[in-house]
Structures are given as C-alpha cells and as structure tokens.
Motif scaffolding. Structure first.
Motif, PDB file in Angstrom:
ATOM      1  N   LYS A 285     -40.949 -34.857   2.395  1.00 51.58           N
ATOM      2  CA  LYS A 285     -41.684 -34.160   3.660  1.00 51.58           C
ATOM      3  C   LYS A 285     -43.185 -34.881   3.727  1.00 51.58           C
ATOM      4  N   PRO A 286     -43.769 -35.396   4.689  1.00 59.55           N
ATOM      5  CA  PRO A 286     -44.832 -36.036   5.056  1.00 59.55           C
ATOM      6  C   PRO A 286     -46.158 -35.432   4.040  1.00 59.55           C
ATOM      7  N   HIS A 287     -46.150 -33.976   4.032  1.00 61.68           N
ATOM      8  CA  HIS A 287     -47.247 -33.430   3.273  1.00 61.68           C
ATOM      9  C   HIS A 287     -46.737 -32.483   2.496  1.00 61.68           C
ATOM     10  N   TYR A 288     -47.495 -32.002   1.420  1.00 64.21           N
ATOM     11  CA  TYR A 288     -47.239 -30.978   0.138  1.00 64.21           C
ATOM     12  C   TYR A 288     -46.501 -29.817   0.929  1.00 64.21           C
ATOM     13  N   PRO A 289     -45.376 -29.611   0.845  1.00 63.55           N
ATOM     14  CA  PRO A 289     -44.790 -28.349   1.480  1.00 63.55           C
ATOM     15  C   PRO A 289     -44.949 -26.621   1.037  1.00 63.55           C
ATOM     16  N   ASN A 290     -45.630 -26.640   0.124  1.00 62.70           N
ATOM     17  CA  ASN A 290     -46.232 -25.244  -0.642  1.00 62.70           C
ATOM     18  C   ASN A 290     -44.597 -24.572  -0.813  1.00 62.70           C
ATOM     19  N   ALA A 291     -43.764 -25.268  -1.265  1.00 59.67           N
ATOM     20  CA  ALA A 291     -42.350 -24.544  -1.604  1.00 59.67           C
ATOM     21  C   ALA A 291     -41.678 -25.655  -2.612  1.00 59.67           C
ATOM     22  N   THR A 292     -40.675 -24.935  -3.390  1.00 58.56           N
ATOM     23  CA  THR A 292     -39.750 -25.724  -4.151  1.00 58.56           C
ATOM     24  C   THR A 292     -38.476 -25.507  -3.709  1.00 58.56           C
ATOM     25  N   PHE A 293     -37.385 -26.384  -3.842  1.00 50.15           N
ATOM     26  CA  PHE A 293     -36.139 -26.353  -3.356  1.00 50.15           C
ATOM     27  C   PHE A 293     -35.184 -26.615  -3.921  1.00 50.15           C
ATOM     28  N   PHE A 294     -34.216 -25.739  -4.012  1.00 51.47           N
ATOM     29  CA  PHE A 294     -32.839 -25.838  -4.864  1.00 51.47           C
ATOM     30  C   PHE A 294     -32.209 -26.835  -4.433  1.00 51.47           C
ATOM     31  N   MET A 295     -31.227 -27.833  -5.288  1.00 52.97           N
ATOM     32  CA  MET A 295     -30.335 -28.677  -5.180  1.00 52.97           C
ATOM     33  C   MET A 295     -28.987 -27.842  -5.661  1.00 52.97           C
ATOM     34  N   THR A 296     -28.176 -27.935  -4.868  1.00 56.55           N
ATOM     35  CA  THR A 296     -27.010 -26.836  -5.438  1.00 56.55           C
ATOM     36  C   THR A 296     -25.437 -27.614  -5.233  1.00 56.55           C
ATOM     37  N   ALA A 297     -24.547 -27.368  -6.042  1.00 51.74           N
ATOM     38  CA  ALA A 297     -23.155 -27.919  -6.018  1.00 51.74           C
ATOM     39  C   ALA A 297     -22.233 -26.848  -6.430  1.00 51.74           C
ATOM     40  N   ARG A 298     -21.104 -26.770  -5.586  1.00 50.81           N
ATOM     41  CA  ARG A 298     -20.123 -25.784  -5.841  1.00 50.81           C
ATOM     42  C   ARG A 298     -18.829 -26.369  -5.315  1.00 50.81           C
ATOM     43  N   PRO A 299     -17.630 -25.901  -5.902  1.00 48.32           N
ATOM     44  CA  PRO A 299     -16.481 -26.657  -5.557  1.00 48.32           C
ATOM     45  C   PRO A 299     -15.923 -26.427  -4.224  1.00 48.32           C
ATOM     46  N   TYR A 300     -15.180 -27.345  -3.839  1.00 49.11           N
ATOM     47  CA  TYR A 300     -14.597 -27.379  -2.786  1.00 49.11           C
ATOM     48  C   TYR A 300     -13.119 -27.259  -3.172  1.00 49.11           C
ATOM     49  N   VAL A 301     -12.152 -26.196  -2.691  1.00 42.18           N
ATOM     50  CA  VAL A 301     -11.016 -25.599  -3.338  1.00 42.18           C
ATOM     51  C   VAL A 301      -9.788 -25.618  -2.269  1.00 42.18           C
ATOM     52  N   THR A 302      -8.820 -26.223  -2.700  1.00 43.95           N
ATOM     53  CA  THR A 302      -7.675 -26.358  -1.675  1.00 43.95           C
ATOM     54  C   THR A 302      -6.404 -25.872  -2.348  1.00 43.95           C
ATOM     55  N   LEU A 326     -51.908 -23.938 -11.670  1.00 45.91           N
ATOM     56  CA  LEU A 326     -50.354 -23.790 -12.321  1.00 45.91           C
ATOM     57  C   LEU A 326     -49.984 -22.403 -11.560  1.00 45.91           C
ATOM     58  N   LEU A 327     -50.757 -21.026 -11.548  1.00 51.26           N
ATOM     59  CA  LEU A 327     -50.361 -20.245 -11.066  1.00 51.26           C
ATOM     60  C   LEU A 327     -49.969 -20.096  -9.752  1.00 51.26           C
ATOM     61  N   SER A 328     -50.585 -20.902  -8.686  1.00 50.30           N
ATOM     62  CA  SER A 328     -50.275 -20.907  -7.417  1.00 50.30           C
ATOM     63  C   SER A 328     -48.959 -21.815  -7.288  1.00 50.30           C
ATOM     64  N   ILE A 329     -48.842 -22.863  -8.381  1.00 46.19           N
ATOM     65  CA  ILE A 329     -47.270 -23.519  -8.237  1.00 46.19           C
ATOM     66  C   ILE A 329     -46.211 -22.508  -8.598  1.00 46.19           C
ATOM     67  N   LYS A 330     -46.543 -21.710  -9.815  1.00 47.75           N
ATOM     68  CA  LYS A 330     -45.139 -20.754 -10.086  1.00 47.75           C
ATOM     69  C   LYS A 330     -45.093 -19.720  -9.167  1.00 47.75           C
ATOM     70  N   LYS A 331     -45.997 -19.364  -8.220  1.00 48.00           N
ATOM     71  CA  LYS A 331     -45.666 -18.426  -7.203  1.00 48.00           C
ATOM     72  C   LYS A 331     -45.073 -19.204  -5.677  1.00 48.00           C
ATOM     73  N   LEU A 332     -44.664 -20.360  -5.937  1.00 52.44           N
ATOM     74  CA  LEU A 332     -44.271 -20.949  -4.630  1.00 52.44           C
ATOM     75  C   LEU A 332     -42.805 -20.477  -4.194  1.00 52.44           C
ATOM     76  N   PRO A 333     -42.531 -20.259  -2.904  1.00 54.74           N
ATOM     77  CA  PRO A 333     -41.262 -19.751  -2.616  1.00 54.74           C
ATOM     78  C   PRO A 333     -40.238 -20.889  -2.788  1.00 54.74           C
ATOM     79  N   LEU A 334     -38.721 -20.514  -3.260  1.00 53.33           N
ATOM     80  CA  LEU A 334     -37.857 -21.246  -3.453  1.00 53.33           C
ATOM     81  C   LEU A 334     -36.815 -21.190  -2.574  1.00 53.33           C
TER      82      LEU A 334
END
Length: 582
Positions: A285-302, A326-334
């Motif tokens: 993102k072009p600017h600091y987003p005030n948030a953190t983001f999960f990168m997730t993986a789970r199975p495709y099952v057939t 540090l406190l403000s960083i820890k409180k960021l939405p995920l």
C-alpha cells in the motif's frame, strides 16, 4: 621489427582477426559469467520444538527448513551430501532438468542407490536454460517432511526479469509438521494397509503461526515498506496437501510457475500443489496502513480420506513511521483473508486456467506440434490383498494402493538407471509399461467391483527426441481425487484439461498449442483429465509420480526410459566415481 603484409592480404587478415575476436567475445559472453558453486549438506539430527512438542528430526546442517541454494542460469553446482544419521538419504533437485546428468537427479532406487550412514555423494549438475524458483528435498520414504529448502535460480547477469524489478525477494516455503515421527507414521500405514495419521500443523518457513496451540512465538513475520514491490517465491513442500494461499486486503500478481515465466495476472488467492512453485509480485500500500495482515494457507481437499483441517498463518507487517510507539503498533487491527471452501474445485479450475506461458520471442513456448507417441494413463487409488490371511485397515479389510494404468509400481532394491546403464535391466525391470489401460472402464462413473491393482516394475522406453502426448485420467475408484503429478527430467506443456472421461475424438480440438503453461508438476483434476506434451530430449531413467507422498508410497508412480541419441551430446554421461552402491 615486423614484416608488413602485402596490401592484397591485409583485408583478409583483418577479417580473420575480427572473426576470431567475435568468436572470443561470444565464448566469453557465454562462459565468463558462469560460476561453479559449492555447497555442503550435513544430514544430521536436530532437536526442534513446535506446538510445545520437542523432537529430534532429520535436517540439513541442523536447519529446519534447510539452507537456501542460490545460483544463476548457467552455473555448475557441486553439492556434497554427507549422511550422519541412521536413515538412508537421497536429495532431489526438484524441477532441475539434469540434462544428461540423471545421476544427480536424486530419487532413491531410480537414479541412484541411497547414501547410507557414514557415506557421502557429490551431486554435480549444471543449470541449463532455467531460471526462477525451484526447491530441493529428500527423495526417500517420508524424510522430505523435514529435509527440504528453496533453490533460487537468478537470470544470467545483465538479463532483467520480464516484470517489475522487485525491491526485495522473499522465499515462503510451505510444509507440514507432525508431533509424531513421520517415518513411524508411514511405516504404520504400510503395515496396517490403512490411511496414515495426518499432520498436526502446516508451516510457513517451518513456523506454524498463531492459530495453533502455543505457537504465537513461532510465527513468520514478513516486514515490508509502503509503496514497494516485493517478489514472493512460494513453494509447496507439504507432503500430502494442496493449499490455498491469500494475504488479507492485498492483491498479488502471478508472474511465474515452476520456474517458467507466465503472462501476469492478478488474484487475491492462489492454489499451489505439493511440488509446485509460484512467484508473485506483492505491491504494498502506498502509505502506512495502520494495520497488520494475516497471510494464511489451508488445504484444498477432494478425496474421501482424512486430512489436516487447519490453517497456517504468517503476518505481513508494515514498517511503522518513525514517530510510532511500540504500544501503538501492538494495538493495530489484524485483518484476515477469506479463503475458498476446502472443496472449491470451481476456484481451482478457474485459477489453473489463467496460467499461460509468455510465448514471446525471448521466452517461446516450444510446444511439440507433431506427436510421435500417444499415451493414456489412468491415475487413481485401488487395493491390494492383505498379507497372510490377515484383516487390514483398508477398504473391506484390504490394503490401500494406488496405481498408473492399474500398475502399482514397486521400487527395486537397486537403482533403475544403474541397471539400464550397466546392461542389467532384465534382472530389475521390464520395458513394457502399457500405453493404455489394460481393462478400459467408465473411469469417472460407477467404479468396477474389482478394485485390486497389479504390481510390478515396468518402464516406458522412448527413443531419443520422441515427442510425447500423455493424457492422465483420474478415476472414481475409492473416490475421485486431484493428483499433482511430477515428471523428473523434463518440463511439459499442459495443452488441455477437463472433467469427466477424456474423449480422444472431441477434446483434442480444444487443445491450446499456442501459449499453454509449461511446468514440471500438474494437477490431474478431481474426476477429470489433463493432457501434456513434452519432447524426450534427455537420456536417462526419469521418475513420474504423484506428489501426494501417501499416494507415492502406495504405488502411484512409474518411470520413463529415454534412450541415448546418436550424437555425443545426446548421450547420458558416465556415472560419477562416488555414486552410492546398494
């Protein structure tokens, strides 16, 4: 003092000198920037703790995952593997063509005998005409559950990527974690004939992440800056699961698959099967987003079997402004991504259909237009009789099996390539693997009553430079299922795929012979078929198998023997002196 040349000969001499100079320049440009890179792999035990469970695992150099190998196109690699553990070991350089160097390919009892305790072997090969993301892994039993790592091939010096130059490159390698010993897991399954116990977690770079018990500290964190482009080198080294992957609130651009550049396309989620690699560009993102983001993986099952129904998560973290606390960083939405349903075959199909080769002048798609030999292989599960009149834990008291054209492949106790090279093939294998199913049936309809498979060690024999078309058909025996098939020694073009039974009269009309994806591992669709083409221009014995490790253990594997050509550069090189013995 030099003697002047006659004027009539001077231009000819100058032309000769210029020609020699150009030849020298050409030679330098081809060879001066190639390097010989040395690595040493010490196979050793290491205590590792995950999910609050500490155990001793087989590793390379005590690292889990193993070390990253980095080379350039054209480089020679000399990798000395020294075995300090009680297990036999062999290493496969997944996706490397191994042109004429099949002795370095690595699958145990196929191209080499395994490296025994206290022994060593130098894998010696040159990377020819390849660049991108591949990986290496153990290729014996289930040892690749912990013995694996990235193999990054950079373009030749001065040759750019055919996409935006990334600010930084980040390998992310998916795996699985068992609290138990995976060698004990597969040994029990093979003894009882039942399905194996599933893994306890998925991992990214060896870390399961915060969605698992006591694993918050074992979380992959990818730190990025705003307004930058990152190249994520994604590798699925999991044993038994195809995976969906997504980054919350971000779109990624797919630019490469199996070390082949593709026509770029954007997606929020991708599918990656065991044995496959995918390079994606992540534009932050072009600017600091005030948030953190999960990168997730789970199975495709057939399939119908049990599976690890859990999710691995890493965190994408933006570098905060200098005035942040540090406190403000820890409180960021995920934020969390929304992944497809576990059985979303519709998404899987749409995603794989978007993959197309660049097919331009610099990176052509050399699809064989003329076909010399056609093959039709059924791919699926089956059963074997329980030994010694016992009752086993497979279907109706049998043992689970898997097969190609109803032949469950039995690995010999010596290497197939050695048997071929030294003229001992009659003792080890038969050259009569069937080109078509011996007993045709309605492959995706009501399965036959008899689910028993045949067993044997058979190879397909191909003259050098044979152009091959292979259709692989999933079957409904014991349930339709997606199978990621990996071919050693070659890339192939995926010219067609569909659902139901393959129709040899109608389906070829829809084949893509212009810009099909080129890769080394392809998913045979659940309840469907896939058609590939390749040129058999690499002499040796080449393994082909399902990259779901349990299916390989059950026998879903076979081999291609490509004979030497007539010219010296069309012949398999002699075996190295330190080749392991059985």
């Amino acid at each position: 003092m030099g003697v002047p040349l006659p004027s009539s000969t001077a231009p000819a001499f100058q032309r000769l000198c210029l020609f020699g100079y150009l030849i020298t320049l050409s030679f330098i440009s081809q060879h001066a920037f190639s390097a010989t890179r040395h690595y040493k792999f010490d196979i050793k035990l290491q205590n590792v703790t995950r999910l609050c469970h500490t155990k001793s695992i087989v590793t390379v150099n005590g690292q889990f995952p193993g070390p990253r190998i980095v080379a350039r196109e054209g480089d020679q690699l000399l990798i000395k593997v020294v075995n300090h553990v009680q297990n036999n070991i062999s290493i496969h350089w997944h996706g490397i063509r191994q042109l004429r160097t099949g002795w370095a390919d690595g699958p145990a009892y196929v191209t080499q005998c395994p490296i025994q305790t206290g022994q060593n072997y130098v894998y010696n090969f040159t990377i020819v005409g390849q660049r991108g993301t591949l990986f290496w892994h153990a290729h014996i039993s289930w040892l690749r559950s912990t013995v694996y790592g990235p193999l990054v091939i950079l373009p030749k010096l001065g040759i750019p990527y055919p996409f935006t130059k990334p600010y930084k490159e980040i390998p992310i390698i998916f795996g699985e974690w068992w609290n138990a010993d995976p060698e004990a897991v597969i040994a029990q399954a093979m003894q009882t004939g039942g399905g194996p116990n599933v893994s306890d977690a998925y991992t990214m770079n060896g870390l399961p992440g915060p969605l698992y018990e006591c694993s918050v500290k074992d979380t992959l964190k990818v730190k990025v800056k705003p307004g930058k482009t990152y190249l994520l080198r994604l590798i699925n080294a999991a044993l038994n699961d195809e995976l969906f992957f997504s980054i919350a609130n971000h779109t990624i651009q797919v630019v490469e698959a199996d070390a082949i550049y593709v026509k770029p396309f954007e997606t929020e989620t991708l599918l990656i099967a065991p044995g496959q690699t995918t390079n994606v560009l992540l534009k932050t993102k072009p600017h600091y987003p005030n948030a953190t983001f999960f990168m997730t993986a789970r199975p495709y099952v057939t399939g119908l079997g049990t599976f690890d129904n859990s999710t691995v998560a890493g965190i994408l973290e933006y570098e905060p402004p200098s005035h942040s606390t540090l406190l403000s960083i820890k409180k960021l939405p995920l934020f969390k991504p929304l992944l497809p349903a576990l059985n979303d075959t519709s998404f899987a199909t749409k995603f794989t259909n978007k993959l197309r080769s660049l097919a331009n002048a610099q990176f052509p798609a050399n699809v064989p237009k003329k076909v010399d030999k056609r093959f039709f292989f059924t791919i699926g599960l089956g059963t074997n009789s329980c030994q010694n009149n016992q009752t086993c834990q497979g279907p109706n008291g049998t043992m689970f099996a898997a097969s190609v054209n109803n032949i469950s492949f039995a690995l010999p106790n010596t290497a197939l390539l050695q048997a071929h090279y030294f003229g001992r093939s009659n003792e080890v294998y038969k050259p009569d693997f069937p080109s078509n199913p011996i007993f045709p049936f309605n492959y995706t309809g009501t399965p036959p009553n008899n689910t028993m498979v045949g067993n044997g060690t058979k190879l397909v024999v191909l003259p050098f430079n044979t152009s091959v078309e292979l259709v692989m058909q999933d079957t409904s025996i014991l349930g339709a299922e997606s199978h990621p098939l990996h071919l050693h020694g070659f890339n192939f073009f995926v010219v067609g795929q569909g659902f139901g039974n393959y129709d040899p009269k109608k389906d070829p009309a829809n084949f893509n012979l212009v810009d099909p994806i080129e890769r080394n591992t392809v998913g045979v669709p659940s309840g469907g078929w896939v058609a590939i083409r390749f040129l058999a221009d690499n002499p040796g014995v080449w393994f082909m198998h399902c990259h779901l490790e349990i299916h390989t253990s059950w026998g879903l594997k076979m081999g291609w023997l490509v004979l030497d050509g007539k010219l010296p550069n069309q012949k398999l090189l002699p075996p190295p002196a330190d080749l392991p013995k059985c």
